[in-house]
Design an enzyme around this catalytic site. Structure first.
Site, PDB file in Angstrom:
ATOM      1  N   GLN A  18       2.869   9.937   1.724  1.00 18.31           N
ATOM      2  CA  GLN A  18       4.079   9.370   1.496  1.00 18.31           C
ATOM      3  C   GLN A  18       4.976   9.910   0.156  1.00 18.31           C
ATOM      4  O   GLN A  18       6.224   9.614  -0.149  1.00 18.31           O
ATOM      5  CB  GLN A  18       4.144   8.007   1.434  1.00 18.31           C
ATOM      6  CG  GLN A  18       3.773   7.213   2.684  1.00 18.31           C
ATOM      7  CD  GLN A  18       3.892   5.682   2.702  1.00 18.31           C
ATOM      8  OE1 GLN A  18       2.719   5.356   2.311  1.00 18.31           O
ATOM      9  NE2 GLN A  18       4.825   5.168   3.044  1.00 18.31           N
ATOM     10  N   CYS A  50       7.259  -0.182   5.967  1.00 21.09           N
ATOM     11  CA  CYS A  50       6.758   0.799   5.679  1.00 21.09           C
ATOM     12  C   CYS A  50       7.934   1.558   4.662  1.00 21.09           C
ATOM     13  O   CYS A  50       9.201   1.572   4.914  1.00 21.09           O
ATOM     14  CB  CYS A  50       6.291   1.825   6.524  1.00 21.09           C
ATOM     15  SG  CYS A  50       5.857   3.305   5.968  1.00 21.09           S
ATOM     16  N   LEU A  51       7.321   1.862   3.337  1.00 23.37           N
ATOM     17  CA  LEU A  51       8.298   2.513   2.365  1.00 23.37           C
ATOM     18  C   LEU A  51       8.923   3.773   3.062  1.00 23.37           C
ATOM     19  O   LEU A  51      10.061   4.229   2.442  1.00 23.37           O
ATOM     20  CB  LEU A  51       7.607   3.077   1.182  1.00 23.37           C
ATOM     21  CG  LEU A  51       7.017   1.706   0.539  1.00 23.37           C
ATOM     22  CD1 LEU A  51       6.248   2.087  -0.644  1.00 23.37           C
ATOM     23  CD2 LEU A  51       8.036   0.595   0.009  1.00 23.37           C
ATOM     24  N   HIS A 111      -1.288   6.795   8.085  1.00 27.38           N
ATOM     25  CA  HIS A 111      -0.379   7.972   7.255  1.00 27.38           C
ATOM     26  C   HIS A 111      -1.058   9.166   7.081  1.00 27.38           C
ATOM     27  O   HIS A 111      -0.611  10.327   6.920  1.00 27.38           O
ATOM     28  CB  HIS A 111       0.099   7.272   5.911  1.00 27.38           C
ATOM     29  CG  HIS A 111       1.375   6.368   5.923  1.00 27.38           C
ATOM     30  ND1 HIS A 111       2.473   6.785   6.710  1.00 27.38           N
ATOM     31  CD2 HIS A 111       1.453   5.266   5.559  1.00 27.38           C
ATOM     32  CE1 HIS A 111       3.406   5.624   6.486  1.00 27.38           C
ATOM     33  NE2 HIS A 111       2.646   4.820   6.083  1.00 27.38           N
ATOM     34  N   GLY A 147       0.842  -0.960  -0.067  1.00 37.00           N
ATOM     35  CA  GLY A 147      -0.025   0.133  -0.177  1.00 37.00           C
ATOM     36  C   GLY A 147       0.831   1.134   0.071  1.00 37.00           C
ATOM     37  O   GLY A 147       2.172   1.240   0.319  1.00 37.00           O
ATOM     38  N   HIS A 152      -3.006   0.734   8.745  1.00 40.16           N
ATOM     39  CA  HIS A 152      -1.458   1.334   8.632  1.00 40.16           C
ATOM     40  C   HIS A 152      -1.681   2.561   7.767  1.00 40.16           C
ATOM     41  O   HIS A 152      -0.894   3.521   7.890  1.00 40.16           O
ATOM     42  CB  HIS A 152      -0.524   0.326   8.233  1.00 40.16           C
ATOM     43  CG  HIS A 152       0.735   0.655   7.471  1.00 40.16           C
ATOM     44  ND1 HIS A 152       1.888  -0.061   8.287  1.00 40.16           N
ATOM     45  CD2 HIS A 152       1.044   1.613   6.679  1.00 40.16           C
ATOM     46  CE1 HIS A 152       2.977   0.925   7.861  1.00 40.16           C
ATOM     47  NE2 HIS A 152       2.511   1.476   6.889  1.00 40.16           N
ATOM     48  N   GLU A 153      -2.376   2.451   6.502  1.00 40.43           N
ATOM     49  CA  GLU A 153      -2.702   3.541   5.458  1.00 40.43           C
ATOM     50  C   GLU A 153      -3.392   4.561   5.893  1.00 40.43           C
ATOM     51  O   GLU A 153      -2.822   5.713   5.597  1.00 40.43           O
ATOM     52  CB  GLU A 153      -3.022   3.027   4.034  1.00 40.43           C
ATOM     53  CG  GLU A 153      -1.968   2.042   3.645  1.00 40.43           C
ATOM     54  CD  GLU A 153      -0.766   2.119   3.300  1.00 40.43           C
ATOM     55  OE1 GLU A 153      -0.414   3.202   3.222  1.00 40.43           O
ATOM     56  OE2 GLU A 153       0.188   1.352   3.505  1.00 40.43           O
TER      57      GLU A 153
HETATM   58 ZN    ZN Z   1       3.643   3.080   5.677  1.00 40.05          ZN
END
Ligand code: ZN
Length: 181
Positions: free
Chosen positions: A53, A101-102, A147, A48, A143-144
Site C-alpha cells: 500500500q 481500507c486506506l 494486500h 493496519g 484483510h492485510e
Molecule cells: Zn486495506
C-alpha cells in the site's frame, strides 16, 4: 527518522501485485521501512497497513487495532509487525462485517471472513511467532494478508449491494442498523 509514506490508491499497479517474501529482516532498508509503516499507519488512523500500500512489494504488514470514530468497536492492541505471514488453520465459520481500507478511501464493504485463524509469521526481531486470532483481529489479519496477494476487500464482498460510501456508513452506524453482530 521515520517518515509518512504516500498511500497507493486502487488503480496503482502495485495494489494488484503479489509481494515478495522478506529474506533480510535485519537489513537497514527493511527496518527503516517498518518504522515508516508504523508511522504511516498511526498517522492515517489505520487498523493496519501493508507494505504494498506504500509502493513496497514486500510481505510485511502492521496490525494496529485501536477504537476510533470509524471503528468504535475495535479492540486495543500494541502495533504488531507481521513479516512473511501464513494462515496455518482457519475455522469453517465465516462472519460478515464492515471493512474499509486506506487504498479505497470513502468506501465500506460488508466482507465475509473466517472468524478464527491460526497464523505463523516472523516479527521485526526475526523471532518466529504463532498466534490464534479471533473476530476483529482475525479480520484485520486476513484483510492485510490479502494486500500481500494483490487482493482488496471489494474482491470479497458477496454483492455490490454490500458496498456503501463512508458518509452513509457513518449515518447507519449512528442509527445502529449496520451491526451484524
Ligand atoms: Zn486495506
Amino acid at each position: 527518522m521515520a517518515k509518512v509514506l504516500p498511500i497507493a490508491q486502487l488503480g496503482a499497479a502495485i495494489i494488484r501485485k503479489i509481494s515478495a517474501p522478506v529474506k533480510d529482516i535485519h537489513a537497514e532498508q527493511i527496518q527503516n521501512l517498518i518504522d515508516d509503516l508504523l508511522l504511516t499507519c498511526h498517522n492515517a488512523n489505520g487498523m493496519g497497513i501493508a507494505a504494498p500500500q506504500t509502493y513496497h512489494a514486500k510481505r510485511i504488514f502492521i496490525m494496529s487495532s485501536q477504537p476510533n470514530a470509524r471503528y468504535p468497536y475495535a479492540p486495543v492492541m500494541e502495533p504488531e509487525v507481521v513479516i512473511n505471514p501464513e494462515i496455518t488453520w482457519q475455522s469453517d465459520a465465516i462472519e460478515k462485517d464492515w471493512e474499509g481500507c486506506l487504498t479505497l478511501p470513502g468506501l465500506r464493504g460488508l466482507v465475509p471472513r473466517r472468524t478464527k485463524i491460526k497464523v505463523r509469521y516472523t516479527n521485526r526481531e526475526k523471532v518466529k511467532v504463532e498466534r490464534v486470532y479471533e473476530g476483529f483481529l482475525a479480520r484485520i489479519f486476513q484483510h492485510e494478508l490479502d494486500h500481500l496477494n494483490g487482493k482488496v476487500f471489494i474482491d470479497r464482498v458477496e454483492s455490490t449491494l454490500d458496498i456503501v460510501m463512508e458518509k452513509e456508513f457513518q449515518r447507519m452506524l449512528n442509527e445502529k442498523i449496520c451491526h451484524t453482530h
